[in-house]
Write an enzyme that holds these catalytic residues in place. Structure first.
Site, short mmCIF file in Angstrom:
data_model
loop_
_atom_site.label_atom_id
_atom_site.label_comp_id
_atom_site.label_asym_id
_atom_site.label_seq_id
_atom_site.Cartn_x
_atom_site.Cartn_y
_atom_site.Cartn_z
N ILE A 115 51.32 27.15 25.61
CA ILE A 115 52.49 27.82 25.01
C ILE A 115 52.14 29.23 24.56
O ILE A 115 52.98 30.14 24.61
CB ILE A 115 53.10 26.99 23.84
CG1 ILE A 115 54.42 27.60 23.38
CG2 ILE A 115 52.12 26.84 22.68
CD1 ILE A 115 55.49 27.73 24.45
N GLU A 192 56.47 20.70 19.81
CA GLU A 192 55.71 19.92 18.83
C GLU A 192 54.28 19.71 19.29
O GLU A 192 53.97 19.84 20.47
CB GLU A 192 56.36 18.57 18.56
CG GLU A 192 56.88 17.82 19.78
CD GLU A 192 55.89 17.55 20.87
OE1 GLU A 192 54.79 17.03 20.54
OE2 GLU A 192 56.19 17.84 22.04
N GLY A 340 54.25 18.97 26.19
CA GLY A 340 54.81 19.31 24.89
C GLY A 340 54.56 20.77 24.55
O GLY A 340 54.52 21.61 25.45
N GLU A 341 54.43 21.08 23.24
CA GLU A 341 54.14 22.45 22.78
C GLU A 341 55.27 23.42 23.04
O GLU A 341 55.06 24.63 23.00
CB GLU A 341 52.92 23.05 23.49
CG GLU A 341 51.66 22.28 23.49
CD GLU A 341 50.54 23.01 24.25
OE1 GLU A 341 50.78 24.11 24.80
OE2 GLU A 341 49.42 22.48 24.28
N ALA A 342 56.45 22.95 23.45
CA ALA A 342 57.54 23.81 23.90
C ALA A 342 57.26 24.45 25.25
O ALA A 342 57.96 25.37 25.66
CB ALA A 342 57.89 24.90 22.87
#
Lengths: 372, 372
Positions: A115, A192, A340-342
């Site tokens: 990200i 997240e 994840g992590e956007a």
């Protein structure tokens, strides 16, 4: 957010009966149907065959309806990644040790995570919000400290958090989103980080939907068959515990109870961030499975919130496709991501921006002298 | 390109028996398997769960293998849109009049078309190559004039072009691509504009694959059932004519014959551009149905060319999904686009760029101190 009394308003009203008490209500107005219709008409006048931009046309009209304009702007994105630890991670539900949550936060901040790379290359702000990491994190300009505790309780044994922690975590998410919008963001990307949090997402989904646990549990970051069986067994224990506590599954009015019983802090914060973003009539890009679970909870509290959600992608996590279908979501990408992590939201952002720019910048048939 | 004698080399060698004669051979080396394997190993050392970037990891490794480096660069994109008219358009196979080809070229150049907007917002050069538009186009810095004729012959009645025109159109495409690469482009996006060209694409696909015409014909820019029936009937006539001329369908060694019989100039130019880009070991983003048909023809001439093709999207055009599957292609997007102009390639470009940047810019586990 305060443990306020009941309200006739949307999110607040539905929470009044919760045993958790209530969070302050969010006032979410549906997207504007008249602007939506006007946008679709305008799109038909642009120099292209009708509908030939496919799903991007539908998305462009939705952005117009959210922002109440035929000149939508999504050129100032802000990314918020909520990080927290989970008691259940001590039981071993992930391919990675619990310490990785804090290590990855450090990696986000030093620029080495996926990200970080995506945010930098897209000139996008990235803020990490610590709502419950089990470590003392060094201060950093891009780190917002709203730690509720050093991880949630182990849901196999106890409630993940107290009602007061739940209200505070929702408020932390709402505050972070509001702050980003006040600083000029016109589109929010939510993500997240938390070792063990696909386990918690599966449990949250199981509670809210009452789907069988097998339908909700997946491999997260990549566990093997034996680990998957263990994850399933642990979540069965956790689900039995909450039912033993008298909280029936499959009831949207119990959403806050499920959140406090199951966790995690990042889920509660994501719910708050989604609700606050929708309240400000700003589009919010929903990342993968975990953020989609949070969106389902936000919808349980305030159905109109989905008008502001743009679902970035369908991930490789087992239950994600079914959950998206349940939410009538039309995810933009299908890249078999499971990070994840956007990261998926960041990858979808250029499509969201393109849909807006095509609408605002293309010529009309009459303007360009093109025959219909 | 010259009507050269046969060659032992790949593309040239296979063309030696063609009744069209031969185009100059392209020397296309397969992508580097050792670099591909090294890239996959390196990806496993980045701070993310193994494989969690899904299809972007496979794409990143492919880019490395094309460019023979673990530091692939796709930050200097150039878009080429080949425009031409078609004799069959006089018969009415499109929702739009034939004059729209020239009108849309003007719209590309004045900045109002979808691809103009996308190129501008992504800071990407856009060049329109006129290989056969039925109009005198005003000079423009972004317009390359390589007009073969003012449209092809009507394939229902006659060959679309002469063998000499075919060789020249392939050369025009190859030259435009080579020129963009010589000017610094490290990734090419190819598109097309030509009223009637999904009809020609369907015919080209029918000839090369020997699939039934019904499987190949679609609605293009959006024709109704009656127009679709008419399009099908016209293409049946055209297919009968070429078979009457003794050219059997379904034979890759006849690819150049199909191209000269069916057209169009933009298809021939796209074939040349794809081959030349692959020869230079530069990745080429394949747009929608028409460019994918051209890629299938390029493969018939030089199978290794597919190593350099990145398929941007699966469009709404009827035969596109089956054709992509036939080519073992894994398109990045599925947005129900049906516009052409390289618009789908432009929308996929950020994903291609992200895959390269993630590989080059992410931290490794050891570098970032993250536990495995």
């Amino acid at each position: 957010v305060s443990p306020a009394a009941s309200s006739t308003r949307d999110a607040g009203g539905r929470n009044a009966a919760s045993r958790v008490g209530s969070v302050a209500p969010f006032e979410i107005r549906p997207a504007d149907a008249a602007v939506h219709a006007a946008a679709l008409r305008y799109l038909d006048d642009l120099t292209k065959p009708r509908g030939s931009l496919g799903r991007l046309e539908r998305l462009a009209a939705r952005l117009c309806a959210m922002q109440r304009t035929l000149e939508p702007r999504v050129d100032a994105p802000a990314t918020l990644v909520f990080a927290a630890d989970h008691g259940i991670a001590h039981e071993g539900v992930s391919a990675y040790p619990r310490a990785v949550t804090a290590q990855m936060v450090a990696n986000f901040l030093s620029g080495g995570a996926a990200i970080s790379v995506l945010a930098r290359s897209q000139r996008m702000s990235l803020t990490i919000v610590d709502v419950g990491v089990d470590a003392d994190l060094a201060q950093h300009a891009a780190l917002l400290s709203r730690k509720m505790a050093r991880g949630t309780g182990n849901v196999c044994e106890q409630a993940a958090m107290t009602p007061a922690q739940l209200a505070a975590a929702i408020a932390a998410g709402a505050d972070a989103a509001s702050q980003a919008i006040s600083h000029g963001a016109n589109v929010l990307l939510l993500g997240e980080m938390g070792i063990g949090n696909t386990a918690i997402g599966a449990l949250l989904l199981h509670q809210l939907s009452d789907w069988p646990l097998e339908q909700c549990v997946g491999r997260g970051t990549g566990i093997d068959d034996a680990q998957l069986a263990r994850k399933h067994a642990l979540l069965t224990r956790a689900a039995l515990r909450t039912r033993g506590a008298g909280i029936a599954a499959g009831d949207a009015t119990n959403a806050l109870d499920y959140l406090s019983e199951c966790g995690g802090f990042e889920y509660a914060a994501l719910v708050g961030a989604i609700l606050a973003t929708a309240e400000r009539q700003v589009p919010v890009l929903i990342d993968g499975f975990a953020v989609t679970v949070a969106a389902a909870y936000a919808r349980a509290l305030a159905p109109a919130v989905l008008d502001y959600c743009v679902f970035a992608h369908v991930s490789a996590e087992h239950a994600h496709r079914a959950l998206l279908a349940h939410l009538d979501a039309d995810p933009l990408l299908d890249l078999q991501l499971r990070l994840g992590e956007a990261s998926g939201a960041a990858l979808a952002l250029p499509l969201v921006q393109a849909s807006a720019t095509l609408l605002t910048d293309m010529a009309t048939f009459s303007g360009a002298g093109v025959s219909r």
